[in-house]
Design an enzyme around this catalytic site. Structure first.
Site, PDB file in Angstrom:
ATOM      1  CG  ASP A 109      -1.723   1.211   1.401  1.00  0.00           C
ATOM      2  OD1 ASP A 109      -2.406   1.579   0.443  1.00  0.00           O
ATOM      3  OD2 ASP A 109      -1.682   1.817   2.492  1.00  0.00           O
ATOM      4  CG  ASP A 169      -1.875   7.741   0.483  1.00  0.00           C
ATOM      5  OD1 ASP A 169      -1.043   8.657   0.490  1.00  0.00           O
ATOM      6  OD2 ASP A 169      -2.637   7.516  -0.478  1.00  0.00           O
ATOM      7  CB  SER A 222      -7.280   3.450  -2.694  1.00  0.00           C
ATOM      8  OG  SER A 222      -7.557   2.181  -2.133  1.00  0.00           O
ATOM      9  CE  LYS A 252      -5.389  -1.301  -1.283  1.00  0.00           C
ATOM     10  NZ  LYS A 252      -4.245  -0.549  -0.718  1.00  0.00           N
ATOM     11  CG  ASP A 306      -2.366   2.874   6.396  1.00  0.00           C
ATOM     12  OD1 ASP A 306      -2.874   3.901   6.873  1.00  0.00           O
ATOM     13  OD2 ASP A 306      -2.587   2.493   5.226  1.00  0.00           O
TER      14      ASP A 306
END
Length: 222
Positions: free
Chosen positions: A18, A20, A114, A145, A170
């Site tokens: 991922d 961010d 995303s 997601k 996260d």
């Protein structure tokens, strides 16, 4: 002297990352933009922030404004993506991210985010991080997601079975997506802990990468 904790050892054929909150700390921008959005729509900013991490913007809007037409969410999302792409003030690497990515050079890994192409490029550049060669972005998937589509596509792009992948995430949405994909999940940062990833770390300084002779990736986590 207290005993040194023994790190968890994980093995994988590929890593799916991922962006961010995992590689890049963009919380300052996300807070600014989503709290403005919450105010415009008469929503509580704190409640909005509990929803938005890890999802595509229009998917967050669908949760927060369930009666609003999809077309409005998509249009609103496009405007917000442009705002987010232009605003990189305060975007920095998660501690250890640069060294972590350097250790993955030549090993199978992909970015699964995303964010769209423009936003992911802007944030990785702002944080001074290299973009992985394989990237699954908002344009790559039909479902955000917590749907596992992005992680499954990342595994397919790398030619690796889902069970042989380790996900770094996260957010609750991302951890759920990785788990639904049948992958081992490493949670990064405080947001991850309540969602019970397989193992959690404070940041990427707590992860060491080793390439083994048979082509697997050995991770020492913690």
């Amino acid at each position: 002297m207290p005993a040194t904790p023994t790190p968890t050892v994980l093995t994988a054929r590929a890593l799916l990352l991922d962006m961010d909150g995992t590689l890049v700390n963009s919380d300052a921008v996300v807070e600014r933009i989503w709290r403005r959005w919450a105010e415009r729509h008469g929503l509580d900013g704190d409640e909005v922030m509990k929803v938005v991490h890890g999802r595509q913007g229009h998917a967050s809007m669908a949760v927060l404004l369930p009666d609003r037409p999809v077309e409005q969410n998509l249009a609103d999302n496009a405007r917000m993506l442009a705002e987010e792409t232009a605003d990189t003030d305060g975007v920095v690497e998660i501690p250890g991210a640069r060294a972590f990515l350097a250790a993955l050079e030549g090993l199978p890994h992909a970015l699964v985010t995303s964010a769209d192409v423009a936003l992911s490029t802007a944030r990785m550049n702002a944080a001074g991080l290299p973009l992985p060669a394989v990237r699954i972005t908002a344009e790559s998937v039909g479902a955000s997601k917590p749907d596992p589509e992005g992680f499954l596509k990342g595994a397919a792009e790398l030619g690796v079975e889902p069970a042989d992948c380790v996900v770094f995430e996260d957010s609750g949405a991302g951890i759920s997506a990785g788990r639904s994909a049948g992958m081992t999940v490493v949670g990064v940062g405080p947001r991850a802990v309540p969602h019970e990833p397989d193992v959690a770390v404070r940041d990427l300084t707590q992860v060491r990468v080793e390439a083994t002779a048979d082509g697997t990736i050995r991770l020492l986590v913690g």
